[in-house]
Design a protein around this motif. Structure first.
Motif, PDB file in Angstrom:
ATOM      1  N   ASP A  46       0.842  -1.194   0.000  1.00 54.58           N
ATOM      2  CA  ASP A  46       0.000   0.000   0.000  1.00 54.58           C
ATOM      3  C   ASP A  46       0.881   1.248   0.000  1.00 54.58           C
ATOM      4  O   ASP A  46       1.709   1.429   0.901  1.00 54.58           O
ATOM      5  CB  ASP A  46      -0.893  -0.026   1.245  1.00 54.58           C
ATOM      6  N   ARG A  47       0.693   2.118  -0.984  1.00 57.50           N
ATOM      7  CA  ARG A  47       1.555   3.294  -1.095  1.00 57.50           C
ATOM      8  C   ARG A  47       1.149   4.481  -0.218  1.00 57.50           C
ATOM      9  O   ARG A  47       2.032   5.205   0.268  1.00 57.50           O
ATOM     10  CB  ARG A  47       1.625   3.760  -2.559  1.00 57.50           C
ATOM     11  N   PRO A  48      -0.152   4.772  -0.013  1.00 54.91           N
ATOM     12  CA  PRO A  48      -0.490   5.959   0.773  1.00 54.91           C
ATOM     13  C   PRO A  48       0.197   6.063   2.130  1.00 54.91           C
ATOM     14  O   PRO A  48       0.612   7.169   2.518  1.00 54.91           O
ATOM     15  CB  PRO A  48      -2.024   5.866   0.905  1.00 54.91           C
ATOM     16  N   PRO A  49       0.389   4.971   2.884  1.00 52.80           N
ATOM     17  CA  PRO A  49       1.062   5.117   4.185  1.00 52.80           C
ATOM     18  C   PRO A  49       2.537   5.492   4.097  1.00 52.80           C
ATOM     19  O   PRO A  49       3.133   5.856   5.121  1.00 52.80           O
ATOM     20  CB  PRO A  49       0.902   3.724   4.824  1.00 52.80           C
ATOM     21  N   LEU A  50       3.145   5.405   2.916  1.00 49.41           N
ATOM     22  CA  LEU A  50       4.577   5.684   2.813  1.00 49.41           C
ATOM     23  C   LEU A  50       4.909   7.104   3.257  1.00 49.41           C
ATOM     24  O   LEU A  50       5.961   7.337   3.863  1.00 49.41           O
ATOM     25  CB  LEU A  50       5.062   5.470   1.372  1.00 49.41           C
ATOM     26  N   SER A  51       4.029   8.053   2.950  1.00 48.82           N
ATOM     27  CA  SER A  51       4.293   9.446   3.309  1.00 48.82           C
ATOM     28  C   SER A  51       3.738   9.796   4.680  1.00 48.82           C
ATOM     29  O   SER A  51       3.932  10.923   5.154  1.00 48.82           O
ATOM     30  CB  SER A  51       3.674  10.381   2.261  1.00 48.82           C
ATOM     31  N   LYS A  52       3.081   8.840   5.310  1.00 55.72           N
ATOM     32  CA  LYS A  52       2.425   9.110   6.589  1.00 55.72           C
ATOM     33  C   LYS A  52       2.915   8.131   7.663  1.00 55.72           C
ATOM     34  O   LYS A  52       3.973   8.345   8.253  1.00 55.72           O
ATOM     35  CB  LYS A  52       0.900   9.045   6.396  1.00 55.72           C
ATOM     36  N   GLN A  53       2.152   7.047   7.914  1.00 60.35           N
ATOM     37  CA  GLN A  53       2.481   6.151   9.031  1.00 60.35           C
ATOM     38  C   GLN A  53       3.869   5.527   8.912  1.00 60.35           C
ATOM     39  O   GLN A  53       4.563   5.327   9.908  1.00 60.35           O
ATOM     40  CB  GLN A  53       1.430   5.041   9.151  1.00 60.35           C
ATOM     41  N   PHE A  54       4.277   5.195   7.696  1.00 57.57           N
ATOM     42  CA  PHE A  54       5.602   4.583   7.531  1.00 57.57           C
ATOM     43  C   PHE A  54       6.699   5.605   7.807  1.00 57.57           C
ATOM     44  O   PHE A  54       7.701   5.300   8.474  1.00 57.57           O
ATOM     45  CB  PHE A  54       5.753   4.008   6.124  1.00 57.57           C
ATOM     46  N   GLY A  57       7.310   6.353  11.418  1.00 55.33           N
ATOM     47  CA  GLY A  57       7.796   5.223  12.193  1.00 55.33           C
ATOM     48  C   GLY A  57       6.699   4.458  12.892  1.00 55.33           C
ATOM     49  O   GLY A  57       6.952   3.459  13.576  1.00 55.33           O
ATOM     50  N   GLU A  58       5.445   4.910  12.724  1.00 55.42           N
ATOM     51  CA  GLU A  58       4.313   4.213  13.346  1.00 55.42           C
ATOM     52  C   GLU A  58       4.119   2.829  12.736  1.00 55.42           C
ATOM     53  O   GLU A  58       3.721   1.890  13.430  1.00 55.42           O
ATOM     54  CB  GLU A  58       3.052   5.062  13.156  1.00 55.42           C
ATOM     55  N   TRP A  59       4.369   2.701  11.436  1.00 55.03           N
ATOM     56  CA  TRP A  59       4.260   1.421  10.739  1.00 55.03           C
ATOM     57  C   TRP A  59       5.625   0.987  10.237  1.00 55.03           C
ATOM     58  O   TRP A  59       6.471   1.817   9.897  1.00 55.03           O
ATOM     59  CB  TRP A  59       3.332   1.533   9.527  1.00 55.03           C
ATOM     60  N   ASN A  60       5.798  -0.337  10.141  1.00 54.92           N
ATOM     61  CA  ASN A  60       6.962  -0.921   9.483  1.00 54.92           C
ATOM     62  C   ASN A  60       6.507  -1.683   8.239  1.00 54.92           C
ATOM     63  O   ASN A  60       5.316  -1.739   7.927  1.00 54.92           O
ATOM     64  CB  ASN A  60       7.734  -1.825  10.442  1.00 54.92           C
ATOM     65  N   ASP A  61       7.446  -2.304   7.556  1.00 56.76           N
ATOM     66  CA  ASP A  61       7.152  -2.965   6.284  1.00 56.76           C
ATOM     67  C   ASP A  61       5.993  -3.948   6.370  1.00 56.76           C
ATOM     68  O   ASP A  61       5.177  -4.040   5.456  1.00 56.76           O
ATOM     69  CB  ASP A  61       8.392  -3.719   5.780  1.00 56.76           C
ATOM     70  N   ASP A  62       5.915  -4.685   7.488  1.00 55.36           N
ATOM     71  CA  ASP A  62       4.921  -5.745   7.573  1.00 55.36           C
ATOM     72  C   ASP A  62       3.487  -5.229   7.632  1.00 55.36           C
ATOM     73  O   ASP A  62       2.545  -5.996   7.432  1.00 55.36           O
ATOM     74  CB  ASP A  62       5.204  -6.654   8.779  1.00 55.36           C
ATOM     75  N   ARG A  63       3.299  -3.933   7.881  1.00 56.11           N
ATOM     76  CA  ARG A  63       1.947  -3.369   7.909  1.00 56.11           C
ATOM     77  C   ARG A  63       1.488  -2.903   6.526  1.00 56.11           C
ATOM     78  O   ARG A  63       0.328  -2.517   6.361  1.00 56.11           O
ATOM     79  CB  ARG A  63       1.903  -2.160   8.857  1.00 56.11           C
TER      80      ARG A  63
END
Length: 402
Positions: A46-54, A57-63
């Protein structure tokens, strides 16, 4: 059927549109071979979280996976880390950049879009673009140093990255040549509202000024602006839009001006070839114009219709009359947009006020209802989408929504 379902289907592009097309093909009964080709080495994410949760640091790759249940049930031959080089429709063959060739019975083009480059930044360490997971990993590592980030471009990606970096305590300066952030999609009034909320949280936003160049021989040290000033920078994010990934289709006979031209079912001018997602320019049956959408919901909707059209052939699928829907999370704001609002549209606030935490604004153009912008009013935005689908007038929308 437009071809025997036992024949191989090749999907070029293994992001959201490509994956949803594969899922639809299986759901619709295709039990033949499917080969998915992707220039990226990663399974669909999923690309949208790349600029946000990822990035925060809230999310890592597995999310980020688009399929929590995994991919085995799709029975796909994944060809990852290899890009399509060319398409030969005469022999129904896709040539890959490793020199191999893959024949197809049906083809789904879903290669998406790539970030626009700023030539002066190319090859300069510390300058970044954000489109892929690898891009996001690199930028997240860079932000950990805590140095100032300069964001060039105040579109959705630029403003989301600015918010995420600021949430990590990074000093952020946003540079935008236009008069306000997000002005193309929100107009000046709403764009300035977003800018004000960023400034309240410590983001330095400079509008009406462009980038003249960069200081630094091997690594960026500063950004020079067209007003003669300069900004010291540890890192720079270039967020100035995207271009559809159509280079590999040169010479194929497809119309690829600003994306692969399709009818309202995803069919191209080549037999047994459909396209969906950011790379595709679909006919809008209401306006008669061919439109390329760069949104998550559009990719999902198009992929399902295109897969059905590929399997069923001409006349098997109802034309898709899309109403664009996109959202953006910035700090504690969720900005959601339905339709195609633009700078210069008439703005009417029906619920709340612009200086409040929650509001709904309707946008009109020449008496037509063209879009709505919501901050914390998701249910009302759903009603707006329904009104846009049936072509409501601006006056009618104000009456029914208000």
């Amino acid at each position: 059927m437009s071809f025997e379902v036992s024949q191989r289907i090749v999907v070029v592009g293994a992001s959201l549109a490509g994956l949803r097309a594969i899922e639809a093909l299986r759901r619709l009964g295709h039990d033949g071979e499917i080969i998915a080709i992707s220039a990226e080495p990663n399974l669909p994410y999923d690309r949208p979280p790349l600029s946000k949760q990822f990035l925060t640091g809230e999310w890592n790759d597995d999310r980020l996976s688009l399929r929590r249940q995994g991919y085995d049930d799709l029975a796909v031959d994944w060809r990852l880390g290899v890009a399509a080089r060319s398409l030969d429709p005469g022999s129904r063959c896709v040539e890959l950049d490793d020199g191999s060739r893959v024949e197809y019975g049906g083809l789904v083009i879903a290669t998406g879009a790539a970030s626009r480059a700023l030539p002066a930044a190319e090859g300069l360490a510390g300058t970044h673009r954000l489109r892929s997971l690898d891009d996001a990993r690199t930028l997240r590592t860079a932000l950990a140093s805590g140095g100032r980030l300069v964001v060039v471009g105040a579109g959705f990606i630029g403003m989301e990255v600015a918010a995420s970096a600021r949430m990590r305590g990074v000093e952020v300066v946003v540079v935008e040549a236009l008069e306000a952030p997000l002005v193309r999609g929100l107009g000046r009034t709403l764009g300035e509202l977003v800018a004000a909320r960023h400034r309240e949280r410590g983001v330095d936003i400079r509008c009406g000024v462009g980038v003249a160049g960069f200081v630094g021989r091997q690594r960026v040290e500063a950004v020079e602006l067209t007003d003669g000033s300069s900004i010291e920078a540890a890192d720079v994010l270039v967020g100035i839009g995207v271009l559809p990934q159509v280079g590999w289709l040169a010479g194929s006979g497809l119309d690829v001006a600003n994306g692969v031209l399709c009818d309202a079912t995803g069919a191209t001018t080549l037999e047994h070839v459909v396209a969906a997602g950011d790379v595709a320019r679909w006919l809008d049956p209401r306006s008669g114009a061919a439109v390329r959408h760069e949104h998550w919901t559009s990719a999902v909707e198009q992929a399902g219709v295109a897969a059905a059209r590929l399997l069923g052939g001409p006349g098997s699928v109802e034309p898709l009359a899309q109403v664009s829907y996109v959202w953006s999370d910035q700090f504690d704001m969720r900005i959601a947009i339905a339709g195609e609002p633009a700078s210069g549209d008439t703005l009417h606030v029906t619920h709340g006020r612009l200086d409040e935490e929650r509001f709904l604004a309707l946008m009109g153009r020449s008496e037509r209802f063209v879009g709505a912008v919501s901050l914390g009013r998701p249910r009302l935005l759903s009603l707006c989408r329904e009104l846009l689908e049936r072509g409501a007038t601006f006056e009618e929308a104000i009456r029914l929504v208000g």
